[in-house]
Design an enzyme around this catalytic site. Structure first.
Site, PDB file in Angstrom:
ATOM      1  N   ARG A 259       0.868  -1.181   0.000  1.00  0.00           N
ATOM      2  CA  ARG A 259       0.000   0.000   0.000  1.00  0.00           C
ATOM      3  C   ARG A 259       0.898   1.223   0.000  1.00  0.00           C
ATOM      4  NH1 ARG A 259      -1.106   2.489   4.718  1.00  0.00           N
ATOM      5  NH2 ARG A 259      -1.270   0.747   6.141  1.00  0.00           N
ATOM      6  N   HIS A 263      -3.312   4.254   5.085  1.00  0.00           N
ATOM      7  CA  HIS A 263      -4.381   3.255   5.161  1.00  0.00           C
ATOM      8  C   HIS A 263      -5.681   3.841   4.605  1.00  0.00           C
ATOM      9  CE1 HIS A 263      -7.099   0.193   6.554  1.00  0.00           C
ATOM     10  NE2 HIS A 263      -7.765   1.104   7.237  1.00  0.00           N
ATOM     11  N   TYR A 272       4.171   5.277  11.500  1.00  0.00           N
ATOM     12  CA  TYR A 272       4.541   3.894  11.833  1.00  0.00           C
ATOM     13  C   TYR A 272       5.335   3.174  10.729  1.00  0.00           C
ATOM     14  CZ  TYR A 272       0.162   3.125   9.247  1.00  0.00           C
ATOM     15  OH  TYR A 272      -0.819   3.136   8.289  1.00  0.00           O
TER      16      TYR A 272
END
Ligand SMILES: Cc1ncc(C[n+]2csc(CCOP(=O)(O)OP(=O)(O)O)c2C)c(N)n1
Ligand SMILES: [Mg+2]
Length: 374
Positions: A259, A263, A272
Site C-alpha cells: 500500500r 491506510h 509507523y
C-alpha cells in the site's frame, strides 16, 4: 507402529514480469497478450488518476474517508481480467476499485459510496457483484455461499473474493475457507497482502511465513504471486478459474504487494512506517514496470502517454461530475437500498418516517418533523 511424515507441502511463488520490466517468456505462456497488457496498463493508469482525485476530494471536504488503492492496481487489474464479466461473481473489499470497475461497477458509484450516498452501493442490472465491504473479513462467507449456490445450479462460473492480509486473522475467513473447501465450491480467495493492516505489519499480525500456507489446512491449491506483476496475477487467477469451473473446487492466491498511500485519509502512515520501506516498494510499482515492458516492445511511447493522460483527466472529471451531480435523495429512499421487498416493520417506519426507537415512544419527535431546539 509408524512414526512418519504423512503430510508435506510447499508454497510456490510466481513472478513473470520483474520490476525492471523484464519478462520471463517461458513462464508467460498462457498469460497476457500484447493487447491485454495495453488494456490493463491504460486501466491501471486511469485508475491511478481516479484514486488521486478521490484523495483530493476528501482533502477538500467534498467526500468522506477514502482508502487509496495506490500501488495495488496489478492485483485488481490482472485478476479482474481473468474472471468473466457478467458470468462470474465479484465479492470485493475496499482496495479493488479497479476490479469492480472492470466488472461493471461505474466509478461514480464508488465515489458516491464514500460520499455517504447509499445509492452508490446499488449494483447495476447484469453486474454480478456485492457491494464493497468495509467490515474486515465478513464477506468471504458470502462468496463461499455464492459459490455453493452456483455449484448447486450447475452454472459454469466462479466467484472471486478479495481481502487483505489482516482479514486472514479473522474467524470468518477460516469459516469461509472451510465451507468452500468442504463443498468444493468454485471460489477464488484472493488475498491482497499489502504488508500492513493499518499500523500492524504482517509479521505482528500473524506467525505464518506466508499467507498462502493458510490454505493448506483446507487442502486448497494455493500460490503466492508477485502482486505487482499483472502477468503473474492474471495467470494464477486464470488457472484457478479454470479449475473452479471444471469442478476442481476453490483456490487461494496471495498477491504480494504494498500500500503506497496511507491506510485511509484518516491515517498518517509516516507515524509507523519507514520512508525507506515505502521508497523501496515505490520502485516495484506495477505501473512503472508495465510501462517499461511496453516501451521495450515498442508498444508505448511518450506521445501515447500524453494522450492517455489527457483522456484520464477527462474521464475522471466526468466521474466526479456524475457523483456530485446526482439529485439529492428523498429521506424515505434510504429504505430502498437494502431489501428487494421491505420487511413489514421497516415499511411501517418508512410510512410513518419514524425509526423504531423513536416510533415506540409517541412523545418523541419523528424524522419527518424538525426536533425542537432546547
Ligand atoms: C470487523 C472489523 N474490525 C475492524 C475494523 C477496522 N479496520 C479497518 S481496516 C483494518 C485493517 C485491515 O487490514 P487488511 O485486512 O490487511 O486490509 P488492508 O486495509 O491492508 O487492505 C481494520 C482493523 C473493521 N473495518 N472491521
Ligand atoms: Mg493489509
Amino acid at each position: 507402529m509408524p512414526r512418519e511424515t504423512i503430510y508435506e507441502a510447499k508454497i510456490e511463488y510466481l513472478q513473470i514480469l520483474d520490476e525492471d520490466g523484464n519478462l520471463d517468456k517461458k513462464l508467460a505462456k498462457g498469460s497476457l497478450s500484447d493487447e491485454q497488457v495495453l488494456e490493463l496498463y491504460e486501466q491501471m493508469w486511469i485508475y491511478r488518476q481516479f484514486d488521486e482525485i478521490a484523495f483530493k476530494l476528501q482533502r477538500s471536504g467534498r467526500m468522506g474517508t477514502y482508502p487509496q488503492n495506490k500501488g495495488q492496481e496489478a492485483n485488481a487489474a490482472g485478476s479482474a481480467l481473468a474472471m468473466v464479466r457478467g458470468t462470474d461473481w465479484v465479492v470485493p473489499s475496499y482496495r479493488e476499485n479497479l476490479a469492480m470497475h472492470m466488472h461493471g461497477m461505474p466509478y461514480h458509484h464508488i465515489l458516491m459510496h464514500w460520499m455517504g450516498d447509499e445509492r452508490g452501493n446499488m449494483i447495476p442490472d447484469g453486474v454480478k457483484m456485492l457491494p464493497l465491504s468495509v467490515p474486515i473479513g465478513t464477506h468471504m462467507l458470502h462468496a463461499a455461499g455464492i459459490g455453493w449456490a452456483m455449484k448447486i445450479r450447475g452454472e459454469e462460473a466462479a466467484a472471486i473474493t478479495y481481502f487483505g492480509d489482516g482479514a486472514t486473522s479473522e474467524g470468518d475467513f477460516h469459516g469461509a475457507m472451510n465451507f468452500a473447501s468442504v463443498m468444493q465450491a468454485p471460489v477464488i480467495f484472493f488475498c491482497q497482502n499489502n504488508h500492513w493492516a493499518i499500523s500492524v505489519p504482517t509479521d505482528q499480525q500473524m506467525n505464518s511465513q506466508t499467507v498462502a500456507q493458510k490454505a493448506l489446512a483446507y487442502d486448497m491449491p494455493t500460490i503466492r504471486v508477485d502482486g505487482n506483476d499483472i502477468f503473474a496475477v492474471y495467470l494464477a487467477v486464470k488457472e484457478a478459474r479454470e479449475r473452479a469451473v471444471s469442478g476442481g473446487g476453490p483456490s487461494f492466491i496471495e498477491g504480494l504487494t504494498y500500500r503506497l498511500g496511507d491506510h485511509t485519509t484518516a491515517d498518517d502512515a509516516r507515524r509507523y512506517r519507514d520512508a525507506d520501506e515505502v521508497e523501496a516498494w515505490a520502485e516495484k510499482d506495477p505501473l512503472i514496470r508495465t510501462r517499461k515492458y511496453l516501451v521495450s516492445k515498442d508498444l508505448w511511447d511518450d506521445e501515447k502517454q500524453e494522450l492517455l493522460g489527457e483522456r484520464a483527466t477527462k474521464i475522471v472529471g466526468e466521474i466526479v461530475k456524475a457523483a456530485e451531480g446526482v439529485r439529492e435523495p428523498a429521506t424515505a429512499e434510504f429504505f430502498d437500498s437494502m431489501f428487494a421487498e421491505l420487511p413489514r416493520d421497516l415499511a411501517e417506519q418508512r410510512d410513518s418516517m419514524r425509526t423504531s426507537s423513536i416510533g415506540i415512544n409517541p412523545g418523541q419527535v419523528g424524522l419527518s418533523a424538525q426536533p425542537e431546539r432546547v
